[in-house]
Motif scaffolding. Structure first.
Motif, PDB file in Angstrom:
ATOM      1  N   TYR A 173      32.119  47.693   7.533  1.00 57.15           N
ATOM      2  CA  TYR A 173      32.364  46.883   8.729  1.00 57.15           C
ATOM      3  C   TYR A 173      33.754  46.257   8.668  1.00 57.15           C
ATOM      4  CZ  TYR A 173      31.731  43.024  12.056  1.00 57.15           C
ATOM      5  OH  TYR A 173      31.884  42.139  13.096  1.00 57.15           O
ATOM      6  N   TRP A 174      34.088  45.673   7.524  1.00 61.15           N
ATOM      7  CA  TRP A 174      35.409  45.050   7.383  1.00 61.15           C
ATOM      8  C   TRP A 174      36.513  46.095   7.480  1.00 61.15           C
ATOM      9  CZ3 TRP A 174      33.252  42.042   2.614  1.00 61.15           C
ATOM     10  CH2 TRP A 174      32.515  40.949   3.077  1.00 61.15           C
ATOM     11  N   SER A 175      36.255  47.260   6.929  1.00 60.65           N
ATOM     12  CA  SER A 175      37.240  48.332   7.012  1.00 60.65           C
ATOM     13  C   SER A 175      37.500  48.693   8.470  1.00 60.65           C
ATOM     14  CB  SER A 175      36.713  49.555   6.245  1.00 60.65           C
ATOM     15  OG  SER A 175      37.581  50.638   6.378  1.00 60.65           O
ATOM     16  N   ASP A 176      36.436  48.846   9.238  1.00 63.73           N
ATOM     17  CA  ASP A 176      36.592  49.188  10.658  1.00 63.73           C
ATOM     18  C   ASP A 176      37.332  48.086  11.412  1.00 63.73           C
ATOM     19  OD1 ASP A 176      35.325  51.551  10.233  1.00 63.73           O
ATOM     20  OD2 ASP A 176      33.361  50.877  10.945  1.00 63.73           O
ATOM     21  N   LEU A 177      37.008  46.832  11.079  1.00 63.05           N
ATOM     22  CA  LEU A 177      37.709  45.722  11.731  1.00 63.05           C
ATOM     23  C   LEU A 177      39.191  45.726  11.347  1.00 63.05           C
ATOM     24  CD1 LEU A 177      35.345  42.633  11.275  1.00 63.05           C
ATOM     25  CD2 LEU A 177      35.587  44.091  13.281  1.00 63.05           C
ATOM     26  N   GLY A 178      39.444  45.974  10.084  1.00 62.16           N
ATOM     27  CA  GLY A 178      40.812  45.915   9.582  1.00 62.16           C
ATOM     28  C   GLY A 178      41.702  46.942  10.242  1.00 62.16           C
ATOM     29  N   ALA A 179      41.165  48.147  10.424  1.00 68.26           N
ATOM     30  CA  ALA A 179      42.011  49.241  10.914  1.00 68.26           C
ATOM     31  C   ALA A 179      41.906  49.456  12.416  1.00 68.26           C
ATOM     32  CB  ALA A 179      41.651  50.540  10.188  1.00 68.26           C
ATOM     33  N   GLY A 180      40.966  48.759  13.069  1.00 66.15           N
ATOM     34  CA  GLY A 180      40.650  49.163  14.429  1.00 66.15           C
ATOM     35  C   GLY A 180      41.132  48.253  15.536  1.00 66.15           C
ATOM     36  N   SER A 181      42.077  47.378  15.254  1.00 61.85           N
ATOM     37  CA  SER A 181      42.426  46.422  16.305  1.00 61.85           C
ATOM     38  C   SER A 181      43.387  47.054  17.318  1.00 61.85           C
ATOM     39  CB  SER A 181      43.027  45.152  15.700  1.00 61.85           C
ATOM     40  OG  SER A 181      44.398  45.305  15.516  1.00 61.85           O
ATOM     41  N   PRO A 182      43.314  46.575  18.565  1.00 62.67           N
ATOM     42  CA  PRO A 182      44.147  47.174  19.613  1.00 62.67           C
ATOM     43  C   PRO A 182      45.639  47.028  19.329  1.00 62.67           C
ATOM     44  CG  PRO A 182      42.602  45.548  20.542  1.00 62.67           C
ATOM     45  CD  PRO A 182      42.443  45.503  19.071  1.00 62.67           C
ATOM     46  N   GLU A 183      46.063  45.847  18.870  1.00 61.98           N
ATOM     47  CA  GLU A 183      47.517  45.652  18.732  1.00 61.98           C
ATOM     48  C   GLU A 183      48.071  46.331  17.497  1.00 61.98           C
ATOM     49  OE1 GLU A 183      45.239  43.414  18.625  1.00 61.98           O
ATOM     50  OE2 GLU A 183      45.574  41.923  17.054  1.00 61.98           O
ATOM     51  N   ALA A 185      46.622  49.398  16.042  1.00 57.98           N
ATOM     52  CA  ALA A 185      46.522  50.861  16.071  1.00 57.98           C
ATOM     53  C   ALA A 185      45.915  51.396  17.364  1.00 57.98           C
ATOM     54  CB  ALA A 185      45.695  51.337  14.871  1.00 57.98           C
ATOM     55  N   GLY A 186      45.852  50.559  18.383  1.00 59.11           N
ATOM     56  CA  GLY A 186      45.311  51.032  19.654  1.00 59.11           C
ATOM     57  C   GLY A 186      43.797  51.208  19.653  1.00 59.11           C
ATOM     58  N   GLY A 187      43.113  50.536  18.742  1.00 59.72           N
ATOM     59  CA  GLY A 187      41.658  50.640  18.676  1.00 59.72           C
ATOM     60  C   GLY A 187      40.988  49.730  19.683  1.00 59.72           C
ATOM     61  N   ASP A 188      39.652  49.665  19.639  1.00 64.41           N
ATOM     62  CA  ASP A 188      39.008  48.801  20.620  1.00 64.41           C
ATOM     63  C   ASP A 188      38.162  47.695  20.007  1.00 64.41           C
ATOM     64  OD1 ASP A 188      37.302  50.770  19.815  1.00 64.41           O
ATOM     65  OD2 ASP A 188      37.315  51.811  21.760  1.00 64.41           O
ATOM     66  N   VAL A 189      38.512  47.281  18.811  1.00 63.79           N
ATOM     67  CA  VAL A 189      37.814  46.150  18.198  1.00 63.79           C
ATOM     68  C   VAL A 189      38.222  44.868  18.916  1.00 63.79           C
ATOM     69  CG1 VAL A 189      37.723  44.753  16.102  1.00 63.79           C
ATOM     70  CG2 VAL A 189      37.619  47.238  15.941  1.00 63.79           C
ATOM     71  N   VAL A 396      37.295  58.588  16.889  1.00 62.48           N
ATOM     72  CA  VAL A 396      37.697  57.190  16.889  1.00 62.48           C
ATOM     73  C   VAL A 396      38.957  57.008  17.739  1.00 62.48           C
ATOM     74  CG1 VAL A 396      38.587  55.373  15.368  1.00 62.48           C
ATOM     75  CG2 VAL A 396      36.695  56.822  14.611  1.00 62.48           C
ATOM     76  N   LYS A 397      39.013  55.882  18.456  1.00 62.74           N
ATOM     77  CA  LYS A 397      40.197  55.583  19.256  1.00 62.74           C
ATOM     78  C   LYS A 397      41.186  54.803  18.396  1.00 62.74           C
ATOM     79  CE  LYS A 397      41.474  53.816  23.807  1.00 62.74           C
ATOM     80  NZ  LYS A 397      42.034  52.460  23.655  1.00 62.74           N
ATOM     81  N   SER A 398      42.159  55.506  17.876  1.00 64.07           N
ATOM     82  CA  SER A 398      43.143  54.892  16.980  1.00 64.07           C
ATOM     83  C   SER A 398      44.320  55.838  16.869  1.00 64.07           C
ATOM     84  CB  SER A 398      42.509  54.690  15.596  1.00 64.07           C
ATOM     85  OG  SER A 398      43.495  54.347  14.639  1.00 64.07           O
ATOM     86  N   ASN A 399      45.516  55.265  16.680  1.00 62.98           N
ATOM     87  CA  ASN A 399      46.641  56.149  16.394  1.00 62.98           C
ATOM     88  C   ASN A 399      46.931  56.197  14.896  1.00 62.98           C
ATOM     89  OD1 ASN A 399      48.168  53.871  15.677  1.00 62.98           O
ATOM     90  ND2 ASN A 399      48.975  53.631  17.750  1.00 62.98           N
TER      91      ASN A 399
END
Ligand code: FES
Lengths: 414, 106
Positions: A173-183, A185-189, A396-399
């Motif tokens: 969960y923390w890994s996904d939060l760490g790598a997945g933020s919009p600002e 890597a363009g993620g949707d956390v 996954v939505k991420s760059n």
């Protein structure tokens, strides 16, 4: 290669409008024509305006090796992803540092993957793989990512951190939060959820640090290794540096192996002749593992920041500019890799890929990752004639992380 | 052609006729010596062509440049006589050179 409606096809765009930081490109698996065009027409490519500000894209193999090897001109500080860290959470870690600080922090933990440790870990990993595979529901459709890929890598991480085993899913969960933020890597956390979760991560590990400090236990877990090394023994006193390094190690050990474990199943299904080859000759497993790591490229880029004005391949890069090395593109560069768009498990030189990066920041867990994947496939081949993909994968939505979140499969026993 | 010997971690020894002007790494690969991965193909960028140069060959094989130094610094098994074999160019005065290979490349 389907490019969905809401994304322009790169051949319809003016060169300067091609922006490969758009994370939808990877979510829709539409990246190939973008990088093909950049490699051909503008291999050192500037975008003046993206969601993450202006940045350069380096897309050819040779150029990426050159930038990655040149830590004097191209700094890893302050961040190694396109987006910058938020002000609320100004984390720091050794992958975002240059030598010499990088070297001493990395040295504190790299012994965890020394040959002797790896040999000891193999038996443990095998027993876990066996348990996971033997527990799969034969004849039912299930998500390979949850049941196998995440399960396996999370158990490994729990061991590396000596983290309470029942709570190990927090690490994912923390890994996904760490790598997945919009600002970043363009993620949707959600930013608030991220902030709360990462504070929980820091608190949990701060408690663990103090419980462990001077307890005399000799295990080779990452926390005790940090505590034992004179250069990192007080890291807990710098919470953002502690959290940063925790996230680096968690994401580094999690996203990469997890997505390669899923990608192997997908690649073999999309290339049935290669699956046949593997069945006929399981000795190909190690080279297949390397090919999967190339084909997937679980971390798609690393960013550097120019330390001074540099002329590079005829382009004028200015001090402070973001320079992004697209490993995903380098791994598919036809001038470096023969037939790069094909998945070939018995390539002549399967280790020739850049998924681990090059230079002083090269992945320190590469052998552990390869070993986990090798053991996984050795045990799969002992049990199943086929792991069959029975639906479309979700991505996954991420760059940054090239991830697979859902891979519906059925397993067929031997 | 100078004769060069590479000894694997398990003791298996390989003596090859090395080609002058080529790197030790390329010579090893071209002669099928196991134990060197050379993932980056000789760009001093991966550290997977690590070897230990036996005495008295340190002087002949030369010094360690800065980039090689930082790559070697990442090896948990780094020793005083560690080198990256892609950064050693074989010359005529290396006839008789002996290097040992590590347990693992990483
Ligand atoms: S071959 Fe990569 S460092 Fe020598």
């Amino acid at each position: 290669m389907n490019v969905a409606q809401d994304l322009p096809h790169p051949s319809d765009l003016a060169l300067e409008d091609i922006d490969v930081s758009d994370s939808r490109i990877y979510q829709q698996d539409a990246w190939r024509p973008y990088f093909e065009r950049l490699r051909k027409e503008d291999p050192v490519h500037y975008v003046a305006d993206s969601q993450f500000g202006p940045f350069w894209s380096i897309t050819r193999w040779e150029d990426i090796v050159a930038v990655d090897s040149n830590f004097e001109d191209f700094s890893s500080e302050p961040a190694i992803v396109i987006g910058d860290n938020s002000e609320e959470l100004p984390i720091a870690n050794f992958i975002s540092m240059d030598p010499p600080k990088h070297d001493v922090q990395r040295r504190a933990v790299q012994g965890v993957v020394a040959p002797k440790n790896l040999a000891e870990m193999e038996a443990l990993i095998r027993s876990r793989v066996v348990e996971i595979l033997d527990g799969l529901p034969v004849g039912e459709t299930f998500n390979w990512v949850d049941r196998v890929s995440i399960n396996l890598t999370t158990q490994m991480l729990a061991t590396l951190f000596d983290f309470p085993f029942e709570e190990r899913f927090k690490l994912t969960y923390w890994s996904d939060l760490g790598a997945g933020s919009p600002e970043i890597a363009g993620g949707d956390v959600d930013p608030e959820e991220r902030l709360a979760g990462l504070h929980d991560c820091l608190e949990t590990f701060t408690r663990i640090w103090h419980e462990r400090k001077d307890d005399g236990v000799e295990t080779l877990d990452l926390i005790r290794m940090l505590q034992r090394d004179p250069n990192t023994k007080d890291m807990v006193d710098d919470p953002m540096e502690y959290l940063g390094n925790l996230l680096l190690l968690i994401i580094g050990g999690n996203d990469t192996t997890r997505n390669s474990a899923s990608a192997g199943v997908l690649a073999l299904n999309q290339n049935p002749a290669e699956y046949e080859k593997l069945r006929a000759n399981p000795a190909l497993i190690p080279s297949m593992v390397s090919e999967v790591i190339r084909w997937q490229t679980p971390l798609m880029h690393m960013r550097r920041t120019a330390n001074k004005d540099v002329e590079f391949q005829g382009k004028q890069i200015r001090k402070g500019d973001k320079v992004v090395m697209w490993y995903l593109s380098g791994n598919h560069d036809e001038t470096a890799i023969e037939n790069p768009n094909s998945f070939i498990i018995d390539r002549e030189n399967p280790r020739k890929h850049m998924s681990f990066g090059f230079g002083v920041h090269r992945c320190m867990g590469n052998r552990l990752a390869e070993m986990q994947l090798r053991v996984l496939w050795e045990e799969i081949m002992q049990r199943f004639s086929k792991v069959e993909v029975v639906g479309e994968p979700e991505r996954v939505k991420s760059n940054f992380v090239r991830g697979i979140s859902n891979l519906p499969v059925r397993v067929h026993p031997l | 052609m100078p004769k060069v010997t590479l000894i694997e971690h398990n003791g298996a020894s390989h003596t090859i006729d090395a080609e002058v002007g080529k790197s030790l790494m390329m010579n090893a690969i071209d002669n099928g010596v196991p134990g060197i991965d050379a993932d980056c193909g000789g760009a001093c960028a991966c550290g997977t062509c690590h070897c230990f140069v036996e005495e008295p060959w340190a002087a002949v094989t030369g010094g360690v440049e800065m980039l090689e130094e930082s790559m070697l610094g990442m090896r948990p098994d780094r020793a005083e006589n560690s080198r990256l074999s892609c950064q050693i160019e074989v010359s005529d005065d290396m006839d008789g050179l002996v290097v040992r290979l590590p347990e693992y490349q990483m």
